[in-house]
Write an enzyme that holds these catalytic residues in place. Structure first.
Site, PDB file in Angstrom:
ATOM      1  N   GLU A   1       0.835  -1.108  -0.101  1.00 31.66           N
ATOM      2  CA  GLU A   1      -0.123  -0.003   0.037  1.00 31.66           C
ATOM      3  C   GLU A   1       0.860   1.108   0.071  1.00 31.66           C
ATOM      4  O   GLU A   1       1.809   1.239   0.444  1.00 31.66           O
ATOM      5  CB  GLU A   1      -0.955  -0.078   1.301  1.00 31.66           C
ATOM      6  CG  GLU A   1      -1.868   1.210   1.444  1.00 31.66           C
ATOM      7  CD  GLU A   1      -2.759   1.358   0.124  1.00 31.66           C
ATOM      8  OE1 GLU A   1      -2.684   2.381  -0.493  1.00 31.66           O
ATOM      9  OE2 GLU A   1      -3.617   0.600  -0.061  1.00 31.66           O
TER      10      GLU A   1
ATOM     11  N   ASP B   1      -8.122   1.499  -7.992  1.00 30.28           N
ATOM     12  CA  ASP B   1      -8.724   3.002  -8.406  1.00 30.28           C
ATOM     13  C   ASP B   1      -9.328   2.894 -10.053  1.00 30.28           C
ATOM     14  O   ASP B   1      -8.469   2.341 -10.793  1.00 30.28           O
ATOM     15  CB  ASP B   1      -7.552   3.810  -8.343  1.00 30.28           C
ATOM     16  CG  ASP B   1      -8.085   5.377  -8.606  1.00 30.28           C
ATOM     17  OD1 ASP B   1      -9.007   5.652  -9.372  1.00 30.28           O
ATOM     18  OD2 ASP B   1      -7.471   6.367  -8.042  1.00 30.28           O
TER      19      ASP B   1
ATOM     20  N   ASP C   1     -16.127  -2.894  -9.112  1.00 26.75           N
ATOM     21  CA  ASP C   1     -17.357  -2.477  -9.114  1.00 26.75           C
ATOM     22  C   ASP C   1     -17.683  -1.576 -10.437  1.00 26.75           C
ATOM     23  O   ASP C   1     -18.770  -1.047 -10.480  1.00 26.75           O
ATOM     24  CB  ASP C   1     -18.059  -2.000  -7.951  1.00 26.75           C
ATOM     25  CG  ASP C   1     -17.218  -0.657  -7.607  1.00 26.75           C
ATOM     26  OD1 ASP C   1     -16.579  -0.437  -8.260  1.00 26.75           O
ATOM     27  OD2 ASP C   1     -17.879   0.064  -6.605  1.00 26.75           O
TER      28      ASP C   1
ATOM     29  N   THR D   1     -16.692  -5.207   2.549  1.00 29.30           N
ATOM     30  CA  THR D   1     -16.332  -3.593   3.358  1.00 29.30           C
ATOM     31  C   THR D   1     -17.486  -2.798   2.961  1.00 29.30           C
ATOM     32  O   THR D   1     -18.086  -2.904   2.222  1.00 29.30           O
ATOM     33  CB  THR D   1     -15.162  -3.268   2.655  1.00 29.30           C
ATOM     34  OG1 THR D   1     -15.217  -2.948   1.382  1.00 29.30           O
ATOM     35  CG2 THR D   1     -13.812  -4.153   3.155  1.00 29.30           C
ATOM     36  N   ASN D   2     -17.261  -1.745   3.642  1.00 27.53           N
ATOM     37  CA  ASN D   2     -18.036  -0.555   3.512  1.00 27.53           C
ATOM     38  C   ASN D   2     -18.176  -0.018   1.899  1.00 27.53           C
ATOM     39  O   ASN D   2     -19.008   0.526   1.489  1.00 27.53           O
ATOM     40  CB  ASN D   2     -17.896   0.699   4.557  1.00 27.53           C
ATOM     41  CG  ASN D   2     -18.317   0.486   5.842  1.00 27.53           C
ATOM     42  OD1 ASN D   2     -19.223  -0.318   6.042  1.00 27.53           O
ATOM     43  ND2 ASN D   2     -17.886   0.904   6.767  1.00 27.53           N
TER      44      ASN D   2
ATOM     45  N   GLU E   1     -17.493  -1.791  -0.725  1.00 30.11           N
ATOM     46  CA  GLU E   1     -18.317  -2.536  -1.539  1.00 30.11           C
ATOM     47  C   GLU E   1     -19.656  -2.482  -1.265  1.00 30.11           C
ATOM     48  O   GLU E   1     -20.609  -2.737  -2.213  1.00 30.11           O
ATOM     49  CB  GLU E   1     -17.831  -4.110  -1.218  1.00 30.11           C
ATOM     50  CG  GLU E   1     -18.742  -5.160  -2.182  1.00 30.11           C
ATOM     51  CD  GLU E   1     -18.022  -6.436  -2.277  1.00 30.11           C
ATOM     52  OE1 GLU E   1     -18.543  -7.276  -2.885  1.00 30.11           O
ATOM     53  OE2 GLU E   1     -16.961  -6.737  -1.400  1.00 30.11           O
TER      54      GLU E   1
END
Length: 291
Positions: free
Chosen positions: A121, A170, A206, A267-268, A270
């Protein structure tokens, strides 16, 4: 808790200071390709700052003597011996490219103590949050590196990685920025070399246009085999920011994708994608052994 001998070695390799705030200047080490991220402030809030100071010595690897550099120093050899020094054992390795807040890799490391996990990361707050989560479990099989992932992959010895995750990279929605997307032929080629025979690359997005981009890069690459079993329909042309509504009127074709990876934490991020009505695309590719 982490074994003292292993923790001491990681302390020797880790940066003990919170990273300096970003100045927006260029990296001192020339990058080998267009990067897939933008430089952001490295300022940590007090909670994350405390986590960094407490856990960096146990979890954070140093791949370059310049703590502001995101590459891998030529003197650092990323091979099996390196991993055995870092983790204190020999075990299958899963690497997450772009680990974000760390929910996935921490959950996996806690649930699969027989495997080792490495989070790559570039953003300090995400790394600090991952340390915070990991520190609560005292995970001995997790390490983090603040590095530009393509440079790490290029430096890795052949056959070193067993599985790689790239979850919700991203999307770089503007057409002129599509070249900055992480999944590119160069990274695919370097990963194919770094993967153990039959190694798996899991990708999730997504964004329909990013899914199409992944198919264009990997479905035609002989070094990778799509192992999905689910057929989806995607437009065959690309759209960008402000032109996404044109996709519905474009010609469509069927592509092969995978069922949702059960090992991925919801996760939030998704959840927001699902709430917005976006389709979650799971793709899995297995490295093909060369003759």
């Amino acid at each position: 808790m982490i074994a003292m001998s292993t923790a001491k070695h990681v302390q020797d390799e880790a940066s003990h200071r919170p990273p300096p705030k970003e100045s927006g200047g260029r990296e001192r080490r020339a990058r080998r390709s267009v990067v897939s991220f933008t430089r952001r402030s490295g300022k940590l809030d007090p909670r994350l700052g405390r986590a960094w100071n407490e856990y960096a010595g146990s979890y954070l690897l140093s791949l370059h003597p310049d703590t502001d550099a995101l590459g891998v120093d030529p003197g650092v050899v990323v091979d099996r011996a390196f991993l055995e020094r870092v983790f204190g054992r020999k075990a299958p390795l899963t690497v997450e490219i772009g680990s974000g807040q760390g929910e996935n890799i921490v959950a996996a490391a806690a649930g699969h103590p027989d495997r080792d996990y490495l989070a790559l990361e570039v953003y300090e707050p995400g790394l600090a949050h991952t340390m915070l989560l990991a520190g609560k479990h005292g995970l001995p099989n997790l390490r983090l590196a603040r590095t530009n992932a393509p440079e790490f992959v290029a430096a890795a010895s052949p056959g070193l990685l067993d599985e790689v995750w790239t979850f919700f990279p991203d999307p770089w929605p503007k057409m002129r920025h599509h070249k900055r997307r992480l999944v590119q032929p160069a990274l695919a080629a370097d990963l194919a070399k770094a993967m153990a025979p039959g190694g798996l690359w899991r990708i999730a997005t997504d964004i329909d246009d990013y899914a199409l981009h992944v198919h264009e890069v990997l479905d035609r690459d002989p070094a990778w085999r799509n192992v999905g079993g689910r057929r989806v329909s995607l437009p065959t042309g690309h759209v960008g920011k402000g032109t996404a509504d044109r996709a519905a009127g474009m010609p469509h074709a069927e592509f092969v994708e995978s069922e949702r990876f059960e090992g991925r934490v919801l996760t939030n991020f998704e959840r927001k994608g699902l709430a917005a009505g976006r389709t979650i695309h799971d793709l899995a590719y297995r490295s093909v052994a060369r003759p």
